[in-house]
Design a protein around this motif. Structure first.
Motif, PDB file in Angstrom:
ATOM      1  N   TRP A   3       0.835  -1.206   0.000  1.00 51.80           N
ATOM      2  CA  TRP A   3       0.000   0.000   0.000  1.00 51.80           C
ATOM      3  C   TRP A   3       0.870   1.256   0.000  1.00 51.80           C
ATOM      4  N   THR A   4       2.000   1.206   0.692  1.00 54.03           N
ATOM      5  CA  THR A   4       2.912   2.349   0.716  1.00 54.03           C
ATOM      6  C   THR A   4       3.488   2.607  -0.671  1.00 54.03           C
ATOM      7  N   ILE A   6       2.213   1.676  -3.572  1.00 53.27           N
ATOM      8  CA  ILE A   6       1.141   2.145  -4.457  1.00 53.27           C
ATOM      9  C   ILE A   6       0.837   3.612  -4.186  1.00 53.27           C
ATOM     10  N   GLY A   7       0.795   4.000  -2.916  1.00 52.40           N
ATOM     11  CA  GLY A   7       0.538   5.398  -2.565  1.00 52.40           C
ATOM     12  C   GLY A   7       1.613   6.331  -3.093  1.00 52.40           C
ATOM     13  N   ILE A   8       2.874   5.936  -2.955  1.00 57.89           N
ATOM     14  CA  ILE A   8       3.978   6.758  -3.450  1.00 57.89           C
ATOM     15  C   ILE A   8       3.918   6.873  -4.967  1.00 57.89           C
ATOM     16  N   LEU A  10       1.285   6.554  -6.884  1.00 62.49           N
ATOM     17  CA  LEU A  10       0.122   7.357  -7.255  1.00 62.49           C
ATOM     18  C   LEU A  10       0.414   8.845  -7.065  1.00 62.49           C
ATOM     19  N   LEU A  11       1.068   9.179  -5.971  1.00 59.54           N
ATOM     20  CA  LEU A  11       1.445  10.570  -5.734  1.00 59.54           C
ATOM     21  C   LEU A  11       2.434  11.055  -6.786  1.00 59.54           C
ATOM     22  N   TRP A  13       2.736   9.892  -9.786  1.00 57.74           N
ATOM     23  CA  TRP A  13       2.005   9.999 -11.053  1.00 57.74           C
ATOM     24  C   TRP A  13       1.232  11.311 -11.121  1.00 57.74           C
ATOM     25  N   LEU A  30       3.313   3.068 -12.644  1.00 57.70           N
ATOM     26  CA  LEU A  30       1.961   2.965 -12.100  1.00 57.70           C
ATOM     27  C   LEU A  30       1.248   1.716 -12.628  1.00 57.70           C
TER      28      LEU A  30
END
Length: 44
Positions: A3-4, A6-8, A10-11, A13, A30
C-alpha cells in the motif's frame, strides 16, 4: 508495504501529470504497481 508503494507511485504519477515530470516513466511504474496489486489480490 504494498500500500505504501502504491501510494507513493500514485502521488508521483499525480505530480508528474501536473508538472510534466518524467511522464512516461511514471505511467509505466503505475501500471506495474497496478498489476502487482491485482496479482496480490488474486493470490490471497
Amino acid at each position: 508495504m504494498i500500500w505504501t508503494i502504491i501510494g507513493i507511485l500514485l502521488l508521483a504519477w499525480l505530480l508528474g501529470f501536473l508538472f510534466k515530470i518524467a511522464g512516461g516513466l511514471i505511467h509505466i511504474l503505475l501500471v506495474i504497481a497496478g498489476i502487482v496489486f491485482i496479482i496480490k489480490l488474486i493470490r490471497k
